[in-house]
Design an enzyme around this catalytic site. Structure first.
Site, PDB file in Angstrom:
ATOM      1  CG  HIS A  41      -8.224   1.565  -4.877  1.00 11.76           C
ATOM      2  ND1 HIS A  41      -7.685   1.289  -4.398  1.00 11.76           N
ATOM      3  CD2 HIS A  41      -9.453   1.733  -4.558  1.00 11.76           C
ATOM      4  CE1 HIS A  41      -8.264   2.037  -3.361  1.00 11.76           C
ATOM      5  NE2 HIS A  41      -8.951   2.633  -3.304  1.00 11.76           N
ATOM      6  CD  GLU A  72      -6.133  -1.940  -1.719  1.00 16.05           C
ATOM      7  OE1 GLU A  72      -6.530  -1.279  -3.115  1.00 16.05           O
ATOM      8  OE2 GLU A  72      -5.679  -2.137  -1.084  1.00 16.05           O
ATOM      9  CG  ASP A 125      -2.032  -0.814   0.823  1.00 18.03           C
ATOM     10  OD1 ASP A 125      -3.046  -1.182  -0.332  1.00 18.03           O
ATOM     11  OD2 ASP A 125      -2.662  -0.862   1.784  1.00 18.03           O
ATOM     12  CD  GLU A 166      -3.930   1.538  -2.077  1.00 15.76           C
ATOM     13  OE1 GLU A 166      -4.040   1.178  -0.872  1.00 15.76           O
ATOM     14  OE2 GLU A 166      -4.668   1.420  -3.295  1.00 15.76           O
ATOM     15  CE1 TYR A 214      -3.579  -3.258   6.006  1.00 19.55           C
ATOM     16  CE2 TYR A 214      -1.518  -1.751   5.195  1.00 19.55           C
ATOM     17  CZ  TYR A 214      -2.953  -2.698   4.977  1.00 19.55           C
ATOM     18  OH  TYR A 214      -3.364  -2.544   3.492  1.00 19.55           O
ATOM     19  CD  GLU A 244      -5.197  -0.836  -6.066  1.00 23.93           C
ATOM     20  OE1 GLU A 244      -5.821  -0.214  -5.004  1.00 23.93           O
ATOM     21  OE2 GLU A 244      -5.643   0.019  -6.975  1.00 23.93           O
ATOM     22  CG  HIS A 299      -5.675   0.975   2.385  1.00 25.22           C
ATOM     23  ND1 HIS A 299      -6.255   0.503   0.853  1.00 25.22           N
ATOM     24  CD2 HIS A 299      -7.239   1.231   2.870  1.00 25.22           C
ATOM     25  CE1 HIS A 299      -7.549   0.150   0.967  1.00 25.22           C
ATOM     26  NE2 HIS A 299      -8.067   0.981   1.904  1.00 25.22           N
TER      27      HIS A 299
END
Length: 346
Positions: free
Chosen positions: A222, A219, A88, A118, A125, A185, A121
């Site tokens: 995307h 995703e 990402d 992104e 994490y 993706e 995203h």
């Protein structure tokens, strides 16, 4: 090879509606009622409707459960998070680079939203890891891409496709880079997604799987956006729509699937109870076929027309919308205050 030129910051003599997807003319003034592609505004609304942040997700149960995972589950969990963070990060940068060459201001706007998603995203994490492990361990996870040979092969594969376009922006290289984007993706996340959904169906790490579901949903949007751009490029430059290109794309997907399967064997293999490695491999072949077909080419793998992991559809296809998180047997979603992250419930 036809070069692609960067979009002008402003062109007073050009119409607001762009004349081509690349190498065209546009004032660069965005009027959603006067754009070239009729699919751009519905895509914009859908991407806005998917807005979410990691702060919404209560990690308290995952914090309690993580120490109870097996050693193999913990290792797979951290390695997959490390992989997703790298991919990402690359994707955020790529979206900005390709946006510079899209004449149409509406497509540039969609790329900005995509890049922002992104970033979210990547934040998720960090948010997951900071809830579960020490800062030193978090740093180690974010450095896996430097030390894992199997991971390095996958990364080099994607970076090669992106770098070629970044260094020599031509129509052909843009088309190639989009193929690699669809792989990144729409395929390279998928063994990792299956791992987190497997944990969730066993009532483990449900909050993490919620974020993964949100990311999965983004995703998919995307991938569809880049597929549309790819096909518009071929419409404008039909000289690139050749049997040679078809063979090239199918070969790229075959290599990508083998790399994803190799990675799946590395992190999942037969180490995760209840998650069959052969099913995961068939799942990768299935999605390689799906993504290649989306781009308009023959499926690279004979057979593999049905998803072999039928149970996963309950996780992939969930539309969480803009409402509060619903409850079901293996998921319990509770929005929490931004400041507390659920820690008051420990």
């Amino acid at each position: 090879m036809a070069e692609v030129k960067k979009r002008l910051l402003m062109d007073k003599e050009a119409p607001n509606r762009s004349t081509k997807i690349v190498n065209g003319r546009s004032s660069n003034i965005l009027n959603w009622d006067d754009v070239q592609f009729n699919w751009a505004y519905p895509k914009y609304k859908k991407m806005l409707g998917n807005f979410w942040t990691p702060f919404e997700i209560n990690m308290s149960n995952d914090i309690k459960q993580f120490p109870q995972l097996t050693a193999d589950e913990k290792q797979a969990f951290k390695k997959i998070i490390g992989l997703l963070a790298l991919l990402d990060s690359i994707q955020t940068d790529y979206a900005g680079r390709i946006a510079d060459y899209l004449t149409d201001s509406s497509l540039n706007a969609l790329m900005i939203i995509l890049a922002q998603q992104e970033v979210i995203h990547n934040h998720s994490y960090s948010y997951i890891l900071s809830s579960l492990v020490s800062k030193d361990e978090q740093d180690e996870v974010f450095d896996f891409w430097r030390t894992e040979p199997v991971l390095e092969k996958r990364n080099d594969f994607v970076i090669k496709g992106y770098k070629q376009f970044a260094e020599e922006p031509t129509v052909e290289h843009m088309l190639d880079s989009i193929v690699y984007d669809v792989i990144l993706e729409g395929l390279f996340f998928y063994s990792g997604f299956s791992f987190f959904y497997h944990l969730a169906r066993n009532q483990k790490m449900v909050a993490t799987s919620t974020m993964i579901n949100y990311i999965n949903r983004d995703e998919q949007l995307h991938v569809d956006l880049f597929v549309k751009i790819y096909k518009e490029l071929l419409e404008e430059y039909p000289e690139y729509d050749t049997p040679e290109r078809a063979r090239k794309v199918e070969a790229i997907f075959r290599e990508a699937a083998e790399l994803e399967i190799e990675w799946g064997r590395e992190v999942i293999g037969d180490k995760i109870d209840g998650l069959d490695s052969e099913d995961v491999e068939d799942y990768i072949y299935f999605y390689a076929n799906v993504r290649c077909a989306q781009l308009g080419y023959e499926r690279p793998f004979e057979g593999y027309r049905k998803n072999p992991m039928k149970w996963i559809k309950a996780y992939e296809d969930v539309d969480l919308g803009k409402t509060d998180f619903f409850e079901q047997r293996s998921r319990q979603y509770v929005k929490v205050n931004v400041q507390d992250n659920g820690f008051d419930e420990l």
